[in-house]
Design a protein around this motif. Structure first.
Motif, PDB file in Angstrom:
ATOM      1  N   SER A   1       0.772  -1.142  -0.060  1.00  0.00           N
ATOM      2  CA  SER A   1       0.007   0.001   0.012  1.00  0.00           C
ATOM      3  C   SER A   1       0.740   1.100  -0.082  1.00  0.00           C
ATOM      4  O   SER A   1       2.084   1.383   0.344  1.00  0.00           O
ATOM      5  N   ASP A   2       0.266   2.222  -0.753  1.00  0.00           N
ATOM      6  CA  ASP A   2       0.963   3.751  -0.543  1.00  0.00           C
ATOM      7  C   ASP A   2       0.444   4.468   0.809  1.00  0.00           C
ATOM      8  O   ASP A   2       0.767   5.505   1.073  1.00  0.00           O
ATOM      9  N   ASP A   3      -0.185   3.671   1.480  1.00  0.00           N
ATOM     10  CA  ASP A   3      -0.814   4.435   2.796  1.00  0.00           C
ATOM     11  C   ASP A   3      -0.436   3.582   3.926  1.00  0.00           C
ATOM     12  O   ASP A   3      -1.142   2.373   4.418  1.00  0.00           O
TER      13      ASP A   3
ATOM     14  N   ASP B   1       6.269  -0.247   2.706  1.00  0.00           N
ATOM     15  CA  ASP B   1       4.821  -0.285   2.002  1.00  0.00           C
ATOM     16  C   ASP B   1       4.078  -1.729   1.820  1.00  0.00           C
ATOM     17  O   ASP B   1       3.382  -1.871   1.070  1.00  0.00           O
TER      18      ASP B   1
ATOM     19  N   ASP C   1      -5.586   9.837   5.513  1.00  0.00           N
ATOM     20  CA  ASP C   1      -6.488  11.076   5.471  1.00  0.00           C
ATOM     21  C   ASP C   1      -7.639  10.760   5.881  1.00  0.00           C
ATOM     22  O   ASP C   1      -8.894  11.297   5.541  1.00  0.00           O
TER      23      ASP C   1
ATOM     24  N   HIS D   1      -9.425   7.877   5.294  1.00  0.00           N
ATOM     25  CA  HIS D   1     -10.150   7.185   4.533  1.00  0.00           C
ATOM     26  C   HIS D   1     -10.556   5.900   5.007  1.00  0.00           C
ATOM     27  O   HIS D   1      -9.611   5.329   5.412  1.00  0.00           O
TER      28      HIS D   1
ATOM     29  N   TYR E   1     -11.378   2.118   4.594  1.00  0.00           N
ATOM     30  CA  TYR E   1     -11.217   0.940   3.882  1.00  0.00           C
ATOM     31  C   TYR E   1     -11.850  -0.352   4.389  1.00  0.00           C
ATOM     32  O   TYR E   1     -11.690  -0.787   5.536  1.00  0.00           O
TER      33      TYR E   1
ATOM     34  N   GLU F   1      -3.313  -5.098  -3.363  1.00  0.00           N
ATOM     35  CA  GLU F   1      -2.752  -3.824  -3.137  1.00  0.00           C
ATOM     36  C   GLU F   1      -3.843  -2.890  -2.628  1.00  0.00           C
ATOM     37  O   GLU F   1      -4.855  -2.744  -3.013  1.00  0.00           O
TER      38      GLU F   1
ATOM     39  N   LYS G   1      -4.014   1.113  -3.262  1.00  0.00           N
ATOM     40  CA  LYS G   1      -3.364   2.342  -3.627  1.00  0.00           C
ATOM     41  C   LYS G   1      -4.573   3.369  -4.239  1.00  0.00           C
ATOM     42  O   LYS G   1      -5.529   2.656  -4.700  1.00  0.00           O
ATOM     43  N   ASP G   2      -4.433   4.401  -4.010  1.00  0.00           N
ATOM     44  CA  ASP G   2      -5.401   5.571  -4.619  1.00  0.00           C
ATOM     45  C   ASP G   2      -6.626   5.392  -3.901  1.00  0.00           C
ATOM     46  O   ASP G   2      -7.573   5.403  -4.905  1.00  0.00           O
ATOM     47  N   HIS G   3      -6.810   4.753  -2.883  1.00  0.00           N
ATOM     48  CA  HIS G   3      -8.219   4.713  -1.994  1.00  0.00           C
ATOM     49  C   HIS G   3      -9.076   3.474  -2.731  1.00  0.00           C
ATOM     50  O   HIS G   3     -10.080   3.441  -2.589  1.00  0.00           O
ATOM     51  N   LYS G   4      -8.002   2.395  -3.444  1.00  0.00           N
ATOM     52  CA  LYS G   4      -8.872   1.465  -4.241  1.00  0.00           C
ATOM     53  C   LYS G   4      -8.047   0.134  -3.452  1.00  0.00           C
ATOM     54  O   LYS G   4      -6.850   0.084  -3.132  1.00  0.00           O
TER      55      LYS G   4
END
Length: 525
Positions: A54-56, A86, A109, A111, A113, A128, A130-133
């Motif tokens: 993940s990027d988060d 990551d 942020d 968000h 999931y 993965e 990424k980009d909230h998906k």
């Protein structure tokens, strides 16, 4: 008995969120392991490896699935996890069969999931974020991407399609969502060549019970913090039916609404571990399969449900249904009164030696401790709940009690939209008057209407049955301290207090059941 919506903070599915975050801190048995150790795992029938990129990084902090095989839903315990920048690697042990588990977390942020994931013993789950998906890859990616899709898009998501005032319209929309979900799954099966019959069946059962759950427990109350999302109302369906059909000549057809579902649809043992099955099972038993007309959460209703479960279910499904029923009754305050506490303790003792699972016995012990700690008195906050009288004055229940002492009191919770409430007020006046004169009983009528003007209008219509001194509008209704303390989840509701203002019975019979009601009053001291 008319059921109504109420925030059941210990009971609703949203509790899972609290459980997720708190239990991760309390029971954090997630010891770190390195990648080499994970690569050397000799897969047996009870291990699943999870790899998430993940990027988060924040999503890794509490990312632990909820295991549906645990009686009341908890994070999977036997977990080893390592996070390296990551990437998160996690090993889930003690998984002896394929399971769909709810998995959720928060991003940096804020968000949120959420998805359900199929975990199959011996497999690796890779995805993965990424980009909230969320995107799954590798084995079972098709099924897991499908599970993510149906929980992410409003046209496929029950939580964003609430009841809006018409139960027929609500059912049509729930039916449409269910049909679209099933069509989409069939296309996933064809497009991605899903061939495992056992895994296909798991998903189909998951779709079936999720659909039934949303029928029997309509979405209604908004979820704070999530725009456009709604809770399931566990006791709401009967309320909506009552409000819609009170002035209609037609009768609501529950069999048609529930597609002629019967208890036979709940007897397959493995279904017990499908998300939403457990909540659906007991809601159906309470409101449809067990057909007695006793008031909800009363002694008579409990015995009727108990007999129904013992007669129609067996094995672990029976054990779960019994413990969940007792848990629901305890949650709604049953046993928190002088007349029912010993009765409830005896039933808990009976099943403590009958059930086989350790966590069932632990839940029974929790309920027994809860009953032992209750002192049968209204709390100060409950006594200081604000009421409005017919003249517009604001006062408290404590002030009403202070007007006279040494009287048996009956708190009658009702509302202008509740047909059975109004019928009881009208048809039992002579019986109530007799109790006032012969047994020194004081009747206090508390409206839980959301709109004060509706209470006043109905009060005017009932002027020959109610007086200006015995009826009040309860500010904040079911969210008031009084309603929360007494766990008012259904109306009409009758709470009997003795001359010392101790709670004799939290959920008394209707006054129209005059013999039983009189018997209770005669025992009050």
């Amino acid at each position: 008995m008319i059921n109504m919506r109420i925030q059941q903070s210990r009971y609703r599915i949203i509790c899972v969120l609290i459980l997720l975050f708190t239990s991760c801190l309390k029971e954090k048995k997630t010891t770190k392991v390195n990648n080499d150790a994970i690569e050397k795992v000799e897969y047996n029938s009870e291990k699943v490896v999870v790899k998430c990129v993940s990027d988060d990084e924040n999503v890794f902090n509490f990312l632990v699935p909820l295991n549906p095989t645990y009686s009341f839903g908890k994070n999977h315990k036997d977990t080893k996890k390592e996070v390296n920048q990551d990437t998160m690697i996690m090993v889930l042990d003690s998984i002896s069969q394929p399971l769909i588990m709810e998995t959720m977390s928060w991003g940096n942020d804020e968000h949120f999931y959420y998805t359900d994931i199929l975990y199959v013993p011996g497999d690796t789950v890779f995805y993965e974020i990424k980009d909230h998906k969320i995107v799954f890859k590798g084995k079972n990616a098709a099924i897991n991407n499908f599970l993510y899709e149906i929980n992410s898009y409003s046209n496929l998501e029950y939580g964003r399609n609430p009841y809006k005032g018409s139960i027929e319209d609500y059912k049509n929309r729930v039916d449409s969502i269910n049909n679209e979900r099933n069509k989409l799954f069939e296309s996933y099966i064809d497009d991605y060549n899903v061939t495992s019959n056992s895994e296909i069946k798991i998903v189909k059962d998951y779709l079936k019970y999720t659909y039934l759950y949303n029928l029997i427990c309509p979405r209604y109350e908004k979820v704070g913090g999530w725009e456009g999302a709604y809770y399931n109302s566990l006791d709401g369906l009967n309320t909506f039916i009552e409000q819609e059909y009170v002035n209609k000549e037609t009768v609501f057809n529950s069999n048609k609404y529930l597609n002629n579902t019967t208890i036979e649809d709940f007897k397959e043992p493995n279904s017990l571990y499908i998300p939403r099955y457990k909540n659906t099972l007991n809601a159906f038993i309470s409101h449809y399969f067990e057909t007695s007309n006793h008031p909800d959460y009363s002694r008579e209703k409990l015995l009727a449900e108990k007999e129904y479960i013992e007669t129609n279910l067996e094995g672990e499904i029976r054990d779960y249904a019994i413990i969940r029923m007792l848990y629901d009754y305890n949650l709604h305050g049953f046993g928190h009164s002088i007349q029912n506490v010993d009765f409830m303790k005896n039933i808990l003792d009976e099943y403590e030696v009958k059930v086989s699972k350790k966590d069932y016995r632990e839940k029974i012990q929790e309920m027994k401790e809860d009953l032992s700690s209750f002192d049968y008195k209204l709390s100060d906050r409950a006594l200081d709940s604000k009421l409005i009288n017919k003249f517009g004055d604001t006062l408290t229940l404590r002030e009403i009690f202070g007007r006279s002492d040494k009287r048996t009191r009956v708190l009658n919770f009702w509302a202008s939209w509740c047909g059975p409430c109004i019928s009881e007020i009208q048809t039992t006046k002579s019986f109530k008057d007799k109790l006032i004169v012969e047994d020194n009983v004081e009747w206090i009528y508390l409206s839980i209407d959301e709109n004060k003007s509706k209470w006043l209008d109905m009060s005017k219509e009932l002027s020959e049955y109610l007086t200006v001194r015995n009826q009040y509008f309860l500010l904040n209704g079911t969210n008031s301290s009084l309603a929360k303390f007494l766990k008012i989840t259904a109306i009409p509701r009758y709470v009997i207090l003795n001359k010392n203002n101790q709670i004799v019975l939290r959920s008394a019979p209707h006054p129209s059941d005059s013999l039983n009601f009189r018997r209770i009053i005669n025992k009050v001291k």
